[in-house]
Scaffold this active site. Structure first.
Site, short mmCIF file in Angstrom:
data_model
loop_
_atom_site.label_atom_id
_atom_site.label_comp_id
_atom_site.label_asym_id
_atom_site.label_seq_id
_atom_site.Cartn_x
_atom_site.Cartn_y
_atom_site.Cartn_z
N SER A 132 84.95 49.24 82.72
CA SER A 132 84.50 50.37 82.57
C SER A 132 82.81 50.22 83.89
O SER A 132 83.10 49.62 85.10
CB SER A 132 82.79 49.34 81.71
N TYR A 162 77.64 43.22 77.43
CA TYR A 162 78.72 44.20 77.84
C TYR A 162 78.79 44.37 79.66
O TYR A 162 79.69 44.10 80.39
CB TYR A 162 78.17 45.75 77.73
P1 NAD Z 1 88.18 51.40 70.46
O1 NAD Z 1 87.01 50.58 69.66
O2 NAD Z 1 88.50 52.38 70.14
O3 NAD Z 1 89.20 49.74 70.98
C1 NAD Z 1 88.54 48.34 70.61
C2 NAD Z 1 90.17 48.08 70.65
O4 NAD Z 1 90.04 46.50 70.63
C3 NAD Z 1 90.23 48.09 69.33
O5 NAD Z 1 92.16 48.23 68.76
C4 NAD Z 1 89.90 47.23 68.57
O6 NAD Z 1 90.76 47.18 66.90
C5 NAD Z 1 90.42 46.21 68.70
N1 NAD Z 1 89.68 44.52 69.41
C6 NAD Z 1 88.35 44.96 68.49
N2 NAD Z 1 88.42 43.55 68.95
C7 NAD Z 1 88.46 42.35 68.95
C8 NAD Z 1 89.87 40.79 68.76
N3 NAD Z 1 88.06 40.26 68.51
N4 NAD Z 1 90.78 40.68 69.09
C9 NAD Z 1 91.95 41.66 69.41
N5 NAD Z 1 91.37 42.75 69.88
C10 NAD Z 1 89.89 43.09 69.83
O7 NAD Z 1 87.32 51.47 71.79
P2 NAD Z 1 87.53 51.81 73.00
O8 NAD Z 1 86.51 52.56 73.64
O9 NAD Z 1 88.98 52.33 73.19
O10 NAD Z 1 87.72 50.89 74.12
C11 NAD Z 1 88.36 50.06 74.84
C12 NAD Z 1 88.51 49.62 76.57
O11 NAD Z 1 87.17 50.29 77.44
C13 NAD Z 1 86.93 48.36 75.80
O12 NAD Z 1 87.15 47.28 77.16
C14 NAD Z 1 85.95 49.09 77.19
O13 NAD Z 1 84.22 47.77 76.83
C15 NAD Z 1 86.42 50.33 77.54
N6 NAD Z 1 85.89 50.96 78.04
C16 NAD Z 1 84.94 52.08 76.85
C17 NAD Z 1 84.62 53.18 76.97
C18 NAD Z 1 84.28 54.48 76.35
O14 NAD Z 1 83.45 55.04 76.81
N7 NAD Z 1 84.85 54.19 75.07
C19 NAD Z 1 84.32 53.10 78.63
C20 NAD Z 1 84.50 52.09 79.51
C21 NAD Z 1 85.28 51.32 78.88
#
Ligand code: NAD
Length: 258
Positions: free
Chosen positions: A140, A153
């Site tokens: 991130s 985080y």
């Molecule tokens: P999201 O909530 O759509 O996806 C998260 C995924 O992780 C989902 O499939 C969820 O079911 C799964 N998950 C949650 N807990 C779990 C567990 N204990 N075991 C296995 N799977 C689990 O969110 P996203 O935004 O797509 O996030 C994906 C990644 O991107 C994350 O690592 C997040 O930190 C990172 N990220 C997101 C953003 C943003 O703005 N959305 C920005 C930077 C980084």
């Protein structure tokens, strides 16, 4: 264009959001896909299958090393080995450090950081044996800079970038690369919750909360999309990226350029 025909990609946390976007991009390029996560599994499965890819699902809770080992064994049983490992699963919790729930701290560290250590340590032996591999850790902008109220985080994502660099160096003389992607705001369920919380706390509309969120940090004032991140991950799996090693590549509408 990168062809991943005959390769197998495991994308953790791929039932929604960024993980699903990346799984779709890798499937388009011909990879077999192993999905994981707690979201709408059938919907994700269908999205991959309609791209002509072979797809499997395993519901491991990646906070637990034993379940991670079961997921890795399952992927190897289904397709032979994991050639492309995308460590994407992640959660967020927002609170000041002095009231931050220690249980949430442990969960975030376990999922956002330690899970990647476990999948990597279990995937690398088969990659070495096959003489090729790609590891992409979804960190991130919070792996590069901090924001308030996100101690766990920010700590986990900084750690994930450190892990990425160390693994990249250990594998530098092989055809296995390890890199991180650092997204800015992406409109996924993880961020939708933060927008809803902000709207509720300030008594403003979802739309106002969304605009405020973007204005604070993301100069483009547009969300990055899972499809754009999918293309970046696909690039990192290709031969053109064979010497991209240990990078922490931001795609963030200008967030960390400020
Ligand atoms: P999201 O909530 O759509 O996806 C998260 C995924 O992780 C989902 O499939 C969820 O079911 C799964 N998950 C949650 N807990 C779990 C567990 N204990 N075991 C296995 N799977 C689990 O969110 P996203 O935004 O797509 O996030 C994906 C990644 O991107 C994350 O690592 C997040 O930190 C990172 N990220 C997101 C953003 C943003 O703005 N959305 C920005 C930077 C980084």
């Amino acid at each position: 264009m990168t062809s991943l025909v005959g390769k197998t990609a495991l994308v953790t946390g791929s039932t929604s959001g960024i993980g699903l976007g990346i799984a779709c991009a890798l499937a388009e390029a011909g990879a077999n896909i192993v999905l994981n996560g707690f979201g709408p599994e059938q919907e994700a499965h269908d999205k991959i299958a309609e791209r002509g890819a072979q797809v499997r699902y395993h519901g491991a809770d990646l906070r637990h090393p034993g379940e991670i080992a079961a997921l890795m064994t399952y992927a190897a049983q289904q397709f032979g080995a994991v050639d492309i490992l995308i460590n994407n699963a992640g959660i967020q919790h927002v609170a000041p450090v002095e009231t931050f729930d220690p249980g949430k701290w442990d969960d975030i560290l376990a999922l956002n950081l330690s899970a990647a250590f476990h999948t990597i340590r279990l995937a690398v032996p088969a990659m070495r044996e096959r003489g090729w591999g790609r590891i992409v850790n979804i960190a991130s902008v919070h792996g590069l800079v901090a924001s308030v109220n996100k101690t766990a985080y920010v700590a986990a994502k900084h750690g994930l970038i450190g892990l990425t660099k160390s693994v990249a160096l250990e594998l530098a003389q092989t055809n296995i690369t390890c890199n991180a992607i650092c997204p800015g705001w992406v409109l996924t369920p993880l961020v939708a919750k933060q927008i809803a919380d902000r709207a509720a706390a300030q008594g403003i509309s979802q739309e106002q909360a969304q605009t405020q969120l973007l204005q604070e940090k993301q100069p483009s004032q547009r969300f990055v999309t899972p499809a754009q991140l999918g293309e970046l991950a696909l690039f990192l799996t290709g031969e053109a990226a064979a010497e991209v090693r240990g990078a922490a590549w931001n795609m963030d509408g200008g967030w960390v350029a400020q």
